[in-house]
Design an enzyme around this catalytic site. Structure first.
Site, PDB file in Angstrom:
ATOM      1  N   GLY A  13       0.843  -1.206   0.000  1.00 57.45           N
ATOM      2  CA  GLY A  13       0.000   0.000   0.000  1.00 57.45           C
ATOM      3  C   GLY A  13       0.870   1.245   0.000  1.00 57.45           C
ATOM      4  N   GLY A 117       6.277  -2.311   3.105  1.00 62.67           N
ATOM      5  CA  GLY A 117       5.868  -2.703   4.445  1.00 62.67           C
ATOM      6  C   GLY A 117       6.250  -4.153   4.693  1.00 62.67           C
ATOM      7  N   GLY A 119       4.914  -7.162   4.298  1.00 62.61           N
ATOM      8  CA  GLY A 119       4.773  -8.179   3.249  1.00 62.61           C
ATOM      9  C   GLY A 119       5.842  -8.013   2.177  1.00 62.61           C
ATOM     10  N   ASP A 142       0.924   2.618   8.944  1.00 64.47           N
ATOM     11  CA  ASP A 142       0.542   2.010  10.229  1.00 64.47           C
ATOM     12  C   ASP A 142       1.651   2.085  11.283  1.00 64.47           C
ATOM     13  OD1 ASP A 142      -1.828   1.401   9.050  1.00 64.47           O
ATOM     14  OD2 ASP A 142      -1.354  -0.695   8.651  1.00 64.47           O
ATOM     15  N   GLY A 185      -5.213   0.810  10.541  1.00 68.61           N
ATOM     16  CA  GLY A 185      -4.451   0.154  11.613  1.00 68.61           C
ATOM     17  C   GLY A 185      -5.037  -1.223  11.819  1.00 68.61           C
ATOM     18  N   ARG A 186      -4.474  -2.184  11.096  1.00 70.10           N
ATOM     19  CA  ARG A 186      -5.028  -3.547  11.121  1.00 70.10           C
ATOM     20  C   ARG A 186      -4.758  -4.227  12.451  1.00 70.10           C
ATOM     21  NH1 ARG A 186      -5.785  -5.616   6.193  1.00 70.10           N
ATOM     22  NH2 ARG A 186      -5.239  -7.710   6.878  1.00 70.10           N
ATOM     23  N   GLU A 237      -9.243   0.338  12.645  1.00 70.46           N
ATOM     24  CA  GLU A 237     -10.042  -0.647  11.898  1.00 70.46           C
ATOM     25  C   GLU A 237      -9.917  -2.071  12.453  1.00 70.46           C
ATOM     26  OE1 GLU A 237      -8.611  -0.982   7.834  1.00 70.46           O
ATOM     27  OE2 GLU A 237      -6.536  -1.054   8.524  1.00 70.46           O
ATOM     28  N   GLN A 290      -5.913   8.812   4.335  1.00 73.00           N
ATOM     29  CA  GLN A 290      -4.735   8.768   5.222  1.00 73.00           C
ATOM     30  C   GLN A 290      -3.471   8.397   4.455  1.00 73.00           C
ATOM     31  OE1 GLN A 290      -6.183   6.578   9.124  1.00 73.00           O
ATOM     32  NE2 GLN A 290      -7.526   6.128   7.395  1.00 73.00           N
TER      33      GLN A 290
HETATM   34  O1  F6P Z   1      -0.864  -1.118   5.304  1.00 74.02           O
HETATM   35  C1  F6P Z   1      -1.562   0.016   5.509  1.00 74.02           C
HETATM   36  C2  F6P Z   1      -3.015  -0.141   5.356  1.00 74.02           C
HETATM   37  O2  F6P Z   1      -3.322   1.182   5.287  1.00 74.02           O
HETATM   38  C3  F6P Z   1      -3.826  -0.884   6.416  1.00 74.02           C
HETATM   39  O3  F6P Z   1      -4.013  -0.208   7.605  1.00 74.02           O
HETATM   40  C4  F6P Z   1      -5.103  -1.147   5.668  1.00 74.02           C
HETATM   41  O4  F6P Z   1      -5.838  -2.198   6.228  1.00 74.02           O
HETATM   42  C5  F6P Z   1      -4.617  -1.477   4.321  1.00 74.02           C
HETATM   43  O5  F6P Z   1      -3.425  -0.727   4.129  1.00 74.02           O
HETATM   44  C6  F6P Z   1      -5.595  -1.255   3.228  1.00 74.02           C
HETATM   45  O6  F6P Z   1      -4.970  -1.448   2.000  1.00 74.02           O
HETATM   46  P1  F6P Z   1      -5.696  -1.576   0.589  1.00 74.02           P
HETATM   47  O7  F6P Z   1      -7.039  -0.944   0.684  1.00 74.02           O
HETATM   48  O8  F6P Z   1      -4.778  -0.872  -0.350  1.00 74.02           O
HETATM   49  O9  F6P Z   1      -5.776  -3.023   0.312  1.00 74.02           O
END
Ligand code: F6P
Length: 364
Positions: A13, A117, A119, A142, A185-186, A237, A290
């Site tokens: 992301g 990040g 991954g 995050d 913020g997973r 989230e 964000q």
């Molecule tokens: O890794 C950052 C992040 O913003 C997470 O907090 C979020 O869940 C995810 O990316 C969403 O990513 P996308 O919508 O691009 O799959």
């Protein structure tokens, strides 16, 4: 070592500040080593499909304040587990890592700088073990990567969330409502925590502290009694009620990323609160605002420092490392030490104590 040709890719992301990194890598490689810089497009897809562009001084001109990444990115193309839909709509996985290795050789690169990040960096580590000279740069809004104090993009995201909270305060106060802001913020609640403190939230709910609904309601009622008939809540989230589970939009099995997509916990909380109080409740999901837009000065400086340091590390042959911020210094962390570990808000975090000391509810 003589650096002649450096590759750079941005994966996962996006976030604000990636272009500052690309610019710094390019300029440092050219000014310090007279090297040629090749930008691989759309994350690892650029390696698999040999899609790239020359990064010259002209190509990186004026990109410092630009959001996103001029190279493009994707958070799905893992070359080792490349997930695609087949004709029947079923997800099938292929290993395209040999093609990626082939492109690296064809481009005659001396080093590959990977900006990403957790991954993306784990994939970089796999390539490193296959012999690709990799240096990684940590990136995520995050701020949940082990080994570094801060990732660039985080501070900008916190500012976006803080601005939103400021606005929710005024409309919440006018209508005497409970205003909920859902932020990203997973599994780590850094954005919610810092923005919650900066934006004067009354309640902050994090993935690390499963919340008790009765404590949330109690906090709202207590404020009412003291003459504050409105509340602002920020929720990450990945937060969940104690004994409950995360709100999942798509499961890992149904996404091409192979990871579940979260979202909706704010509306879920709104529904739970609505039944128990005599006030209207509204929820705002901040989502990808964000991640987009111009980086703040902190993220520009951090991105620039990490980019220049990554080139220096490559020139010294320190491959298999991530460049990191250990305030006030920059340092190198071996990739095997990261191994998919996520940096959550620890139980003894001073920010949690600060929040509670000034009367912010954490739902516990
Ligand atoms: O890794 C950052 C992040 O913003 C997470 O907090 C979020 O869940 C995810 O990316 C969403 O990513 P996308 O919508 O691009 O799959």
């Amino acid at each position: 070592m003589k650096l002649k040709r450096i590759g750079i890719l941005t994966g996962g992301g996006d976030c604000s500040g990636i272009n500052a990194v690309i610019r710094a890598v390019t300029r440092a490689a050219i000014f310090q080593h007279q090297a040629t810089v090749i930008g691989l497009e759309d994350g690892y897809d650029g390696l698999i499909y040999n899609r790239h562009q020359d990064l010259t001084l002209d190509a990186v001109k004026d990109i410092l304040p630009l959001g996103g990444t001029i190279l493009g990115t994707t958070n799905r193309g893992n070359p080792f587990d490349y997930r695609e839909f087949d004709a029947q709509g079923k997800i099938v996985s292929s290993d395209y890592s040999p093609q990626a290795m082939e492109t690296f050789k064809k481009l005659r690169l001396d080093a590959l700088i990977v900006v990403g990040g957790e991954g993306t960096l784990m994939i970089a580590h796999q390539f490193y073990r296959l012999g690709i000279p990799v240096i990684c740069i940590p990136k995520t809004i995050d701020n949940d990567l082990e080994g570094t104090d801060y990732t660039f993009g985080f501070q900008t995201a916190v500012q976006v969330a803080t601005d939103a909270l400021d606005r929710l305060h005024t409309t919440g106060r006018s209508h005497r409502r409970v205003m909920i802001l859902e932020v990203m913020g997973r599994s780590a609640g850094w954005i919610a925590l810092e923005a919650g403190i900066a934006g004067g939230a009354n309640i902050i709910l994090l993935p690390e502290i499963p919340y008790r609904l009765d404590r949330v309601l109690e906090k709202i009622h207590r404020r009412e009694e003291k003459g504050n008939p409105y509340n602002v809540i920020v929720i990450a989230e990945g937060a969940r009620e104690i004994g409950g589970s995360e709100i999942v939009r798509e499961t890992a099995e149904t996404t091409l990323q192979g990871v579940q997509r979260l979202g909706g916990v704010g509306h879920d909380l709104a529904a739970k609160i609505s039944g128990s109080i005599d006030r209207e409740v509204r929820c705002t999901m901040l989502g990808h605002t964000q991640r987009g837009g111009t980086p703040n000065s902190f993220d520009r400086v951090l991105g620039t420092r990490l980019g220049a340091f990554a080139v220096q590390a490559a020139a010294e042959g320190r491959f298999g490392h991530m460049v990191a911020l250990k305030t006030p210094h920059l340092t190198l962390v071996p990739l095997e030490q990261l191994a998919g570990r996520v940096r959550q808000v620890p139980e003894d975090c001073e920010l949690l104590r600060t929040a509670e000391a000034i009367g912010i509810g954490l739902g516990r």
